[in-house]
Design a protein around this motif. Structure first.
Motif, PDB file in Angstrom:
ATOM      1  N   VAL A 128       0.765  -1.053   0.136  1.00 36.95           N
ATOM      2  CA  VAL A 128      -0.115  -0.004   0.000  1.00 36.95           C
ATOM      3  C   VAL A 128       0.987   1.303  -0.044  1.00 36.95           C
ATOM      4  O   VAL A 128       1.817   1.302   0.914  1.00 36.95           O
ATOM      5  N   LEU A 129       0.393   2.143  -0.993  1.00 38.67           N
ATOM      6  CA  LEU A 129       1.348   3.383  -0.952  1.00 38.67           C
ATOM      7  C   LEU A 129       0.429   4.657  -0.011  1.00 38.67           C
ATOM      8  O   LEU A 129      -0.630   4.672  -0.089  1.00 38.67           O
ATOM      9  N   VAL A 130       1.082   4.841   1.040  1.00 33.20           N
ATOM     10  CA  VAL A 130       0.419   5.904   2.178  1.00 33.20           C
ATOM     11  C   VAL A 130       1.228   7.076   2.213  1.00 33.20           C
ATOM     12  O   VAL A 130       2.563   7.222   1.922  1.00 33.20           O
ATOM     13  N   THR A 131       0.540   8.010   2.608  1.00 32.16           N
ATOM     14  CA  THR A 131       1.058   9.476   2.773  1.00 32.16           C
ATOM     15  C   THR A 131       0.728   9.945   4.248  1.00 32.16           C
ATOM     16  O   THR A 131      -0.497   9.649   4.399  1.00 32.16           O
ATOM     17  N   SER A 132       1.048  11.289   4.425  1.00 33.77           N
ATOM     18  CA  SER A 132       0.658  11.975   5.617  1.00 33.77           C
ATOM     19  C   SER A 132      -0.405  12.847   5.125  1.00 33.77           C
ATOM     20  O   SER A 132      -0.420  13.465   4.373  1.00 33.77           O
ATOM     21  N   PRO A 206       3.726  -3.139   3.302  1.00 34.05           N
ATOM     22  CA  PRO A 206       2.572  -4.228   3.381  1.00 34.05           C
ATOM     23  C   PRO A 206       1.302  -3.623   4.171  1.00 34.05           C
ATOM     24  O   PRO A 206       1.480  -2.984   5.022  1.00 34.05           O
ATOM     25  N   LEU A 207       0.139  -4.091   3.954  1.00 31.75           N
ATOM     26  CA  LEU A 207      -1.274  -3.605   4.131  1.00 31.75           C
ATOM     27  C   LEU A 207      -1.165  -3.925   5.856  1.00 31.75           C
ATOM     28  O   LEU A 207      -1.678  -3.129   6.439  1.00 31.75           O
ATOM     29  N   PRO A 208      -0.788  -5.144   6.274  1.00 32.92           N
ATOM     30  CA  PRO A 208      -1.089  -5.291   7.699  1.00 32.92           C
ATOM     31  C   PRO A 208      -0.047  -4.327   8.569  1.00 32.92           C
ATOM     32  O   PRO A 208      -0.361  -4.043   9.633  1.00 32.92           O
ATOM     33  N   VAL A 224      -3.643   0.501  -3.655  1.00 35.32           N
ATOM     34  CA  VAL A 224      -3.098  -1.012  -3.134  1.00 35.32           C
ATOM     35  C   VAL A 224      -2.957  -1.577  -4.167  1.00 35.32           C
ATOM     36  O   VAL A 224      -3.359  -1.414  -5.448  1.00 35.32           O
ATOM     37  N   GLY A 225      -1.931  -2.388  -3.995  1.00 37.20           N
ATOM     38  CA  GLY A 225      -1.287  -3.247  -4.979  1.00 37.20           C
ATOM     39  C   GLY A 225      -1.865  -4.667  -5.393  1.00 37.20           C
ATOM     40  O   GLY A 225      -1.144  -5.512  -5.856  1.00 37.20           O
ATOM     41  N   SER A 226      -3.197  -4.881  -5.179  1.00 33.32           N
ATOM     42  CA  SER A 226      -3.842  -5.956  -5.439  1.00 33.32           C
ATOM     43  C   SER A 226      -4.736  -5.668  -6.734  1.00 33.32           C
ATOM     44  O   SER A 226      -4.874  -4.527  -7.292  1.00 33.32           O
ATOM     45  N   ALA A 227      -5.283  -6.848  -7.243  1.00 33.37           N
ATOM     46  CA  ALA A 227      -5.902  -6.847  -8.631  1.00 33.37           C
ATOM     47  C   ALA A 227      -7.430  -6.140  -8.530  1.00 33.37           C
ATOM     48  O   ALA A 227      -7.910  -5.622  -9.370  1.00 33.37           O
ATOM     49  N   ALA A 228      -7.848  -6.327  -7.132  1.00 30.57           N
ATOM     50  CA  ALA A 228      -9.229  -5.828  -6.825  1.00 30.57           C
ATOM     51  C   ALA A 228      -8.930  -4.985  -5.509  1.00 30.57           C
ATOM     52  O   ALA A 228      -8.013  -5.284  -4.793  1.00 30.57           O
ATOM     53  N   ARG A 229      -9.966  -4.170  -5.204  1.00 32.96           N
ATOM     54  CA  ARG A 229      -9.936  -3.568  -3.932  1.00 32.96           C
ATOM     55  C   ARG A 229      -9.997  -4.566  -2.591  1.00 32.96           C
ATOM     56  O   ARG A 229     -10.518  -5.628  -2.727  1.00 32.96           O
ATOM     57  N   VAL A 230      -9.458  -4.097  -1.650  1.00 40.84           N
ATOM     58  CA  VAL A 230      -9.565  -5.345  -0.532  1.00 40.84           C
ATOM     59  C   VAL A 230     -10.605  -4.743   0.476  1.00 40.84           C
ATOM     60  O   VAL A 230     -10.976  -3.572   0.677  1.00 40.84           O
ATOM     61  N   PRO A 231     -10.992  -5.846   1.105  1.00 40.25           N
ATOM     62  CA  PRO A 231     -12.209  -5.719   2.260  1.00 40.25           C
ATOM     63  C   PRO A 231     -11.657  -4.803   3.263  1.00 40.25           C
ATOM     64  O   PRO A 231     -12.538  -4.102   3.868  1.00 40.25           O
ATOM     65  N   GLN A 232     -10.593  -4.797   3.762  1.00 38.83           N
ATOM     66  CA  GLN A 232     -10.005  -3.965   4.855  1.00 38.83           C
ATOM     67  C   GLN A 232      -9.950  -2.464   4.505  1.00 38.83           C
ATOM     68  O   GLN A 232     -10.347  -1.705   5.465  1.00 38.83           O
ATOM     69  N   LEU A 233      -9.890  -2.059   3.118  1.00 43.28           N
ATOM     70  CA  LEU A 233     -10.024  -0.489   2.888  1.00 43.28           C
ATOM     71  C   LEU A 233     -10.636  -0.473   1.661  1.00 43.28           C
ATOM     72  O   LEU A 233     -10.192  -0.261   0.500  1.00 43.28           O
ATOM     73  N   PRO A 234     -11.931  -0.836   1.450  1.00 46.29           N
ATOM     74  CA  PRO A 234     -12.649  -0.862   0.510  1.00 46.29           C
ATOM     75  C   PRO A 234     -12.859   0.593  -0.368  1.00 46.29           C
ATOM     76  O   PRO A 234     -13.199   0.733  -1.588  1.00 46.29           O
ATOM     77  N   LEU A 289      -5.646  -9.239  10.338  1.00 49.34           N
ATOM     78  CA  LEU A 289      -4.450  -9.030  10.191  1.00 49.34           C
ATOM     79  C   LEU A 289      -4.082  -8.033   8.799  1.00 49.34           C
ATOM     80  O   LEU A 289      -3.281  -7.678   8.263  1.00 49.34           O
ATOM     81  N   GLY A 290      -5.259  -8.393   7.590  1.00 39.11           N
ATOM     82  CA  GLY A 290      -4.863  -7.783   6.499  1.00 39.11           C
ATOM     83  C   GLY A 290      -4.084  -9.121   5.440  1.00 39.11           C
ATOM     84  O   GLY A 290      -3.927  -8.578   4.412  1.00 39.11           O
ATOM     85  N   LEU A 291      -4.354 -10.007   5.960  1.00 42.85           N
ATOM     86  CA  LEU A 291      -3.700 -11.424   5.218  1.00 42.85           C
ATOM     87  C   LEU A 291      -4.901 -12.070   4.488  1.00 42.85           C
ATOM     88  O   LEU A 291      -5.884 -12.515   5.007  1.00 42.85           O
ATOM     89  N   THR A 292      -4.508 -12.418   2.934  1.00 47.36           N
ATOM     90  CA  THR A 292      -5.836 -13.127   2.429  1.00 47.36           C
ATOM     91  C   THR A 292      -5.114 -14.569   2.179  1.00 47.36           C
ATOM     92  O   THR A 292      -4.285 -14.891   1.753  1.00 47.36           O
TER      93      THR A 292
END
Length: 324
Positions: A128-132, A206-208, A224-234, A289-292
């Motif tokens: 995941v790319l995050v910023t302040s 990493p997401l976790p 997020v670097g997944s193929a589809a949106r993740v349920p933890q951060l929809p 934990l953010g793990l699939t």
């Protein structure tokens, strides 16, 4: 000696060789099973294994002993697995660093693709790319616009040189054309501290590792670097949806045994790990934990390892990455 007699003797010899292997698979396990974790206690790899260990103990009826052997980007722990007896009683969990190491080191104590028996990919989690929030980037487009406007002070942390997060950052830089200074940290905690404190503007992790900070409003996730949106951060779009075609990147975890493990025993152990991943208590904890959970076949995990070794090697060489 007649042909028929030679065939009978050959068949008998084969049975002599097969019988002990069949007994080994049938009797497993008869004593504690050791799982080598090539990272310190408390990290995501260690936590994943400790979530699964009680279920495995219930399946096997013997203790599952977690042995932390950190160091050298997982090489120390992986070496211990490669040199162990191929009897199923020493297994190892590995992650992306395992497939990156051959590209970063001139000499390896083992062959990444030949000295192990792949068992299964356990889980996947995207980078995941995050910023302040203080940086003012509300979306990936805001970041793109700032870069196009000539902002030159952009820097991005990662959890260390040669990690999956670092390679993801280099891939993002190549696709976007943005000039971003890479700042390696020894893990996510110091990277997050620098980001929140304003020393860096971005962090790839990493997401976790970042999920609690996103939920707490300390950092803002841009992609997020997944193929589809993740349920933890929809609410967070993928890099692909933001215009970076083909960008998928994350951390995977998988199980290995030493090379030479009897095929039927390898299949049995692989199936046991897949079954443990399907346990409701394990699935629930891993999702938090953010793990699939994945639970791949041995063959699919072998293909993943080969693809990761090649793909990561290409990025390492293209970006001129060197270990500290």
């Amino acid at each position: 000696m007649t042909l028929a007699r030679r065939l009978i003797l050959a068949a008998a010899a084969a049975l002599v060789l097969i019988a002990p292997q069949a007994a080994l698979a049938a009797d497993f396990p008869s004593r504690p099973v050791k799982i080598v974790v090539p990272y310190p206690a408390g990290g995501s790899t260690d936590v994943l294994m400790r979530v699964m260990a009680p279920v495995l103990q219930g399946q096997w009826g013997v203790p599952v002993v977690i042995e932390n052997r950190p160091g050298a980007g997982s090489v120390i722990g992986a070496t211990a697995v490669a040199k162990a007896a191929p009897d199923g009683y020493t297994l190892g969990i590995v992650a992306n660093a395992f497939s990156v190491a051959p590209s970063l080191r001139d000499v390896m104590p083992y062959d990444t693709l030949k000295d192990f028996t792949p068992l299964t990919q356990l889980t996947f989690t995207p980078n995941v790319l995050v910023t302040s929030p203080a940086e003012g980037f509300k979306s990936m487009k805001d970041l793109q616009d700032a870069a196009k406007a000539g902002r030159k002070d952009l820097s991005a942390g990662s959890i260390g040189n040669g990690t999956a997060a670092h390679l993801a950052l280099e891939k993002f830089k190549a696709l976007s054309g943005m000039k971003i200074l890479h700042v390696p940290f020894q893990g996510s905690a110091p990277g997050l501290t620098a980001l929140i404190g304003g020393q860096t503007q971005l962090l790839m992790a990493p997401l976790p590792d970042v999920l609690p900070f996103v939920r707490g409003g300390k950092v803002l996730a841009l992609g997020v670097g997944s193929a589809a949106r993740v349920p933890q951060l929809p609410e967070v779009p993928t890099f692909i949806a933001s215009g970076y075609a083909g960008f998928e990147s994350g951390a995977w975890f998988g199980m290995l045994a030493p090379a030479g493990l009897e095929p039927r025993l390898a299949a049995r152990i692989s199936a046991d790990f897949v079954a443990a991943l399907a346990a409701p208590a394990v699935k629930e904890k891993l999702t938090l934990l953010g793990l699939t959970p994945v639970g791949s076949s041995q063959q699919d995990f072998q293909k993943l390892l080969a693809a990761e070794v090649k793909g990561n090697g290409d990025i390492v060489r293209s970006a001129g990455i060197r270990i500290d």
